[in-house]
Write an enzyme that holds these catalytic residues in place. Structure first.
Site, PDB file in Angstrom:
ATOM      1  N   ARG A  69     -11.106   7.655   3.026  1.00 17.01           N
ATOM      2  CA  ARG A  69     -10.757   6.627   2.039  1.00 17.01           C
ATOM      3  C   ARG A  69     -11.991   6.067   1.332  1.00 17.01           C
ATOM      4  NH1 ARG A  69      -5.699   6.694   3.661  1.00 17.01           N
ATOM      5  NH2 ARG A  69      -4.822   5.652   5.498  1.00 17.01           N
ATOM      6  N   TYR A  73      -3.348  -9.337  16.108  1.00 19.92           N
ATOM      7  CA  TYR A  73      -2.342  -8.829  17.044  1.00 19.92           C
ATOM      8  C   TYR A  73      -2.278  -9.710  18.290  1.00 19.92           C
ATOM      9  CZ  TYR A  73      -2.683  -4.916  13.867  1.00 19.92           C
ATOM     10  OH  TYR A  73      -2.690  -4.164  12.717  1.00 19.92           O
ATOM     11  N   CYS A 104      -3.876   6.169  -0.053  1.00 16.63           N
ATOM     12  CA  CYS A 104      -3.337   4.875  -0.473  1.00 16.63           C
ATOM     13  C   CYS A 104      -2.884   4.847  -1.928  1.00 16.63           C
ATOM     14  CB  CYS A 104      -4.369   3.778  -0.224  1.00 16.63           C
ATOM     15  SG  CYS A 104      -4.840   3.676   1.510  1.00 16.63           S
ATOM     16  N   GLU A 125     -16.360  -7.978  -5.146  1.00 14.28           N
ATOM     17  CA  GLU A 125     -14.916  -7.684  -5.048  1.00 14.28           C
ATOM     18  C   GLU A 125     -14.110  -8.976  -5.026  1.00 14.28           C
ATOM     19  OE1 GLU A 125     -13.127  -4.852  -4.927  1.00 14.28           O
ATOM     20  OE2 GLU A 125     -14.681  -3.331  -4.756  1.00 14.28           O
ATOM     21  N   SER A 151      -6.752  -3.472  14.179  1.00 14.91           N
ATOM     22  CA  SER A 151      -6.254  -2.766  15.362  1.00 14.91           C
ATOM     23  C   SER A 151      -7.368  -2.358  16.323  1.00 14.91           C
ATOM     24  CB  SER A 151      -5.451  -1.543  14.915  1.00 14.91           C
ATOM     25  OG  SER A 151      -6.232  -0.712  14.072  1.00 14.91           O
ATOM     26  N   LYS A 195     -12.604  -5.103   1.911  1.00 15.88           N
ATOM     27  CA  LYS A 195     -12.061  -4.165   2.905  1.00 15.88           C
ATOM     28  C   LYS A 195     -12.933  -2.920   2.953  1.00 15.88           C
ATOM     29  CE  LYS A 195      -8.022  -1.367   4.064  1.00 15.88           C
ATOM     30  NZ  LYS A 195      -6.571  -1.198   3.974  1.00 15.88           N
ATOM     31  N   ARG A 240      -3.608   3.511  12.286  1.00 17.66           N
ATOM     32  CA  ARG A 240      -3.150   4.743  11.636  1.00 17.66           C
ATOM     33  C   ARG A 240      -2.266   5.555  12.579  1.00 17.66           C
ATOM     34  NH1 ARG A 240      -8.686   6.132   8.240  1.00 17.66           N
ATOM     35  NH2 ARG A 240      -8.671   4.186   7.037  1.00 17.66           N
ATOM     36  N   CYS A 285       0.864  -1.190   0.000  1.00 17.10           N
ATOM     37  CA  CYS A 285       0.000   0.000   0.000  1.00 17.10           C
ATOM     38  C   CYS A 285       0.893   1.231   0.000  1.00 17.10           C
ATOM     39  CB  CYS A 285      -0.914   0.007   1.226  1.00 17.10           C
ATOM     40  SG  CYS A 285      -2.232   1.245   1.086  1.00 17.10           S
ATOM     41  N   CYS A 343      -0.115   4.243   1.685  1.00 13.95           N
ATOM     42  CA  CYS A 343      -0.508   5.253   2.680  1.00 13.95           C
ATOM     43  C   CYS A 343       0.560   5.543   3.743  1.00 13.95           C
ATOM     44  CB  CYS A 343      -1.847   4.917   3.324  1.00 13.95           C
ATOM     45  SG  CYS A 343      -1.853   3.389   4.265  1.00 13.95           S
ATOM     46  N   LYS A 389     -11.992  -7.772   5.990  1.00 12.71           N
ATOM     47  CA  LYS A 389     -11.377  -6.882   6.985  1.00 12.71           C
ATOM     48  C   LYS A 389     -12.255  -5.676   7.223  1.00 12.71           C
ATOM     49  CE  LYS A 389      -7.538  -3.702   7.213  1.00 12.71           C
ATOM     50  NZ  LYS A 389      -6.554  -2.992   6.483  1.00 12.71           N
TER      51      LYS A 389
HETATM   52  C1  PBG Z   1      -3.039   0.145   4.709  1.00 13.57           C
HETATM   53  C2  PBG Z   1      -3.614  -0.689   5.788  1.00 13.57           C
HETATM   54  C3  PBG Z   1      -4.446  -0.323   6.847  1.00 13.57           C
HETATM   55  C4  PBG Z   1      -4.615  -1.466   7.635  1.00 13.57           C
HETATM   56  C5  PBG Z   1      -3.918  -2.502   7.011  1.00 13.57           C
HETATM   57  N1  PBG Z   1      -3.329  -1.999   5.872  1.00 13.57           N
HETATM   58  C6  PBG Z   1      -5.009   1.002   7.219  1.00 13.57           C
HETATM   59  C7  PBG Z   1      -6.018   1.648   6.371  1.00 13.57           C
HETATM   60  O1  PBG Z   1      -6.487   1.104   5.361  1.00 13.57           O
HETATM   61  O2  PBG Z   1      -6.333   2.776   6.694  1.00 13.57           O
HETATM   62  C8  PBG Z   1      -5.374  -1.540   8.916  1.00 13.57           C
HETATM   63  C9  PBG Z   1      -4.974  -2.628   9.850  1.00 13.57           C
HETATM   64  C10 PBG Z   1      -5.466  -2.470  11.249  1.00 13.57           C
HETATM   65  O3  PBG Z   1      -6.285  -1.599  11.590  1.00 13.57           O
HETATM   66  O4  PBG Z   1      -5.027  -3.268  12.070  1.00 13.57           O
HETATM   67  N2  PBG Z   1      -3.943   0.646   3.804  1.00 13.57           N
END
Ligand code: PBG
Length: 306
Positions: free
Chosen positions: A192, A289, A105, A208, A250, A170, A180, A95, A97, A223
């Site tokens: 986004r 995690y 991104c 998708e 996260s 996603k 982030r 990615c 970002c 996700k």
């Molecule tokens: C990158 C990315 C993100 C996450 C994984 N790859 C952040 C986003 O899309 O803003 C999030 C993973 C997480 O929250 O643990 N684009």
């Protein structure tokens, strides 16, 4: 649940001697490349054999050049890690970002992300990851057509066997908030929603997955995980022949951690229950995690992991 179904996300950053805890994600750390092997050793001892690498560069620019720099942070980390721990399975997040000064991104055209101009850079990033030692690449940018662009670039460079795990389903989710912070990748303006999915859609996630399989995805992903168990289950039902991965993101992790810390929830039980719920929905693999902790504390937490 078994150890081999868990994938552990790891953050690497420029510098030396760094092992810093991420404030919004208690128990998770950012490592410099020289400290990474110590963590890999702990993971290997615990029995975690797959990791997902995220890079935090020192330098960001408009076009995210750190993402595809052969000496970028992820590329350096991969070379070092692979040398010392060749048996670990290395997946990389592909990615822009974390590498763009604006935090989007992809590359911009005015205030919009330019989908097609981004494809070439994502493909370059994926090739450079594989050439540095990645076993699998995982595009998370959500540009349309990225899986095909990455597949073609990998093949053109002779990497026919390098698989792609697509972040297919996603959502534009607030559950990524702590990540982030961890990666310093929040967009500096806007959101986004023009590239990540609207969480109100019912069937778009399945479209998708179909598109990504058609473009060459080897594994697919939903996700976040727990708020979208329906999509995991529906995805597995409709596409039974492609491995389904779920990302317990996260925000899902930090919620459980915070509630446990306040004494509102029993962490050992909610951590296990949430992972089992994700498995029950049909995920074959879980990026979490909790991977290391749940294995290390299995006995104390009275959890059976194969
Ligand atoms: C990158 C990315 C993100 C996450 C994984 N790859 C952040 C986003 O899309 O803003 C999030 C993973 C997480 O929250 O643990 N684009």
């Amino acid at each position: 649940m078994d150890k081999s179904s868990l994938i552990y996300p790891l953050f690497v950053k420029e510098g030396t001697g760094i092992e810093e805890e991420i404030p919004s994600m208690e128990g998770q750390f950012r490592y410099s490349v020289d400290r990474l092997p110590f963590e890999l050793e702990r993971l290997q001892n615990a029995g975690v054999n797959s990791i997902m690498l995220f890079g935090i560069p020192d330098h960001k620019d408009e076009v995210g050049s750190g993402a595809y720099d052969p000496n970028g942070i992820v590329q350096k980390a991969l070379r070092e890690a692979k040398k010392q721990f060749p048996d670990m399975y290395y997946i990389t997040d592909v990615c822009m970002c974390e590498y763009t000064s604006h935090g989007h991104c992809g590359v911009l055209c005015g205030h919009d992300v330019n989908n097609d101009a981004t494809l070439e850079l994502l493909a370059k990033t994926a090739v450079s990851h594989v050439e540095a030692g990645a076993d699998m690449v995982a595009p998370s940018d959500m540009m349309d057509g990225r899986v095909r662009a990455i597949r073609e670039a990998l093949d053109a460079n002779g990497h026919y066997g390098a698989p792609i795990m697509s972040y297919a389903v996603k959502y534009a989710s607030a559950f990524y908030g702590p990540f982030r912070d961890a990666a310093g990748s929040a967009p500096s303006f806007g959101d986004r929603k023009s590239y990540q999915m609207d969480f109100r859609t019912h069937d778009q996630g399945l479209d998708e997955i179909a598109a990504d399989i058609e473009e060459g995805a080897d594994w697919t992903m939903v996700k976040p995980a727990m708020p979208y168990l329906d999509m995991i289950a529906r995805g597995v039902e409709k596409f039974p022949n492609i491995p389904m991965v779920a990302y317990q993101v996260s925000g899902e992790y930090s919620m459980l951690k915070a509630a446990a810390k306040l004494g509102y929830l029993d962490e050992s039980r909610v951590a296990f229950e949430s992972l089992i719920a994700i498995k029950r929905a049909g995920a074959q693999y879980i990026i979490t995690y909790y991977a290391k902790e749940i294995i290390e504390k299995a006995e104390e937490w009275n959890i059976k992991i194969g």
